[in-house]
Design an enzyme around this catalytic site. Sequence first.
Site, PDB file in Angstrom:
ATOM      1  N   GLU A   1     -32.786  45.760   9.869  1.00 57.78           N
ATOM      2  CA  GLU A   1     -32.064  45.055   8.817  1.00 57.78           C
ATOM      3  C   GLU A   1     -31.221  46.090   8.084  1.00 57.78           C
ATOM      4  O   GLU A   1     -31.776  46.993   7.457  1.00 57.78           O
ATOM      5  CB  GLU A   1     -33.047  44.421   7.828  1.00 57.78           C
ATOM      6  CG  GLU A   1     -33.906  43.321   8.422  1.00 57.78           C
ATOM      7  CD  GLU A   1     -34.823  42.718   7.363  1.00 57.78           C
ATOM      8  OE1 GLU A   1     -34.736  41.518   7.128  1.00 57.78           O
ATOM      9  OE2 GLU A   1     -35.632  43.463   6.769  1.00 57.78           O
TER      10      GLU A   1
ATOM     11  N   ASP B   1     -37.829  47.042   9.523  1.00 60.57           N
ATOM     12  CA  ASP B   1     -37.732  46.205   8.337  1.00 60.57           C
ATOM     13  C   ASP B   1     -36.972  46.967   7.243  1.00 60.57           C
ATOM     14  O   ASP B   1     -37.214  48.163   7.042  1.00 60.57           O
ATOM     15  CB  ASP B   1     -39.156  45.879   7.865  1.00 60.57           C
ATOM     16  CG  ASP B   1     -39.168  44.894   6.720  1.00 60.57           C
ATOM     17  OD1 ASP B   1     -38.731  43.756   6.931  1.00 60.57           O
ATOM     18  OD2 ASP B   1     -39.606  45.265   5.616  1.00 60.57           O
TER      19      ASP B   1
END
Length: 643
Positions: free
Chosen positions: A354, A325
Amino acid sequence: MATAGAHDYNFNEMTYTPKATTFFLNTNDDAQAVTVRIYDAGKDGNMLKQIDLKRVKGSKNEWTGKVKGDLKGKFYTFDVKYNGAFMGETPGIFAKAVGVNGRRGAILDLAETNPEGWGQDARPAIALKDHVIYEMHHRDFSIARNVNLDPSVTVKRVSTEYPGKFLALTEPWAIGHLTDLGVNAVHVLPSYDYASIDETKLDQNRYNWGYDPLNYNVPEGGYSTNPYDPASRNREFKQMVQALHKAGIRVILDVVYNHTFNIDDGNFQRTCPGTFYRKNADGSWSNGSGCGNETASEQEIMRQFMLTSVKYWIDEYHIDGFRFDLMGVHDIETMNMIADLVHSIDPTMLVYGEGWSAGSCAYPGDRLAVKANVKQMPGIAAFSDDIRDALRGPWDGDDKAAFLGGLPGFEESIKFGIVGAIQHPQVNYSKVNYSKEPFALEPTQMISYVSCHDDMCLVDRLRASVPGVKGNDKELVKLDLLAQTAVFTSQGIPFMLSGEELLRDKKGVHNSFESPDSINRLDWNGKFKHPEVFNYYKDLIALRKHHQGFCLGSADLVRKHLEFLPGGDCLVAYRLKNLSQVGDTWNNIIVILNGNKEKRTVKLPKSTYTIVGDGDVINENGLYTIPTDEIIVPARSAIIMHD
Ligand code: CA
């Protein structure tokens, strides 16, 4: 594992034997005392004992102590004193089992949480390039399995005994759905112990994605059948992994090391105040996560914490890959160390993230693990928002369309996604929406997708952004299938949001992180109301798996075998050629994506072509065969053919 000359941190905070339990804690150098308390319950109950740990001889920051007797079934906390005051109780930073709501560590023998046959559990063999990822939330997936949300659908379904739990994924109906669809990697949304769901009040049926980490190395209690029993969550998580592995499906964990639920009550801060977080120049906490804080992966203790945690999930829970994340909050060096560690265990394990943050970070941008720096991280992949937004429209407006809305100007971004974000002579990078140069060295460094848990799901986005689609399921389905065809024929690693195969919607909710079940749950009637969607996804995935041409796996092979054909506005055509050289049973494959509201004619090299995809169905045996040098591509459709 540590860099040369650095301190090696020991994160074994509790070691149980029937004769004694040993406690250990790392603190900052200026800690004045560490107290351990033993309780008979995970919450409330009675304190049975309190001891003071002693500083390890010759060390400033390590504390240890032993409690004699058999403490199995008991619970513990640490409490560290700085500047004359205790910070407050914490289960430590690396608890491996906890009581309800994760505020106390649990004393148990981890080996006793292994399900039967765990020793024989093995990672399914899947090459890096052959992963097909299915991103799912435990509660979304199974909470409404036993509910008929549309009485007009009368098909009887097998029900679940474990709605919303890890164990739902051990049931034959769930495994059957995934294997039938053909995905081979399940990416589970945060499944470590998170803070926002009160595990003592599960009957309130609250929902959360779980991006609020509390204990990084313990499964979430809300997904277990009994959050009060520390062994339950650990064992049931393993049972889930074991069942998926038996079905040939890998398990990828969504890890959120970039921030914690909060700072002051958090385990990092109570143990080593200040050390785990980045600060701004003015002394305030930096907030690159957009969640109020940002961890400091470049700090040796945080770096080693992340490395040790990742290894622990692989060793203890047999995890097969990691999704980071807000990876752009972490530093490049730490991410490369993690990828090296993971790949030293198994080079086919996926590490992706990400490639952005959610705010500015208190760390130099050229040293952060953002998408533009993926070339410096050869073992790591990043999500391509380039292809995502070129298909559905930009992130900053749900009502804005792009290729799927018939708008011209996104062709080069689609091509960028098709080649897997690598250097390719036929992509004009100056016209790509975000990346003005390739970000990947190899196509396996790009995650190809059109939707995920964030933002609107595909159905909602199409309804919101493409005029005439709302209330017209026929047009909706055409565009939905076109979108996924672009994703699943891309040379990147394909990724889909759970439920898209059921034509899920979230009633237009853009950020459903704490929306009720009525928004987030999968409606299993979708499979019967729109069998054409499920069947297309299934056949599309099978097509990819059966044909090497769609997952060449190396940049050199993509440049050698993939050539774009003349397209046009909102029209992208390409040919995968001479595929017999890579062992494909089809020598040349042509894919044409037409986002226009009208049909288009595309010139082809003259040959006899077998059409296997006409935009509505995929049939590998061929729908029809024609000798031709051109083809008419229907509106909002993808054609797939070979000769
Ligand atoms: Ca929890």
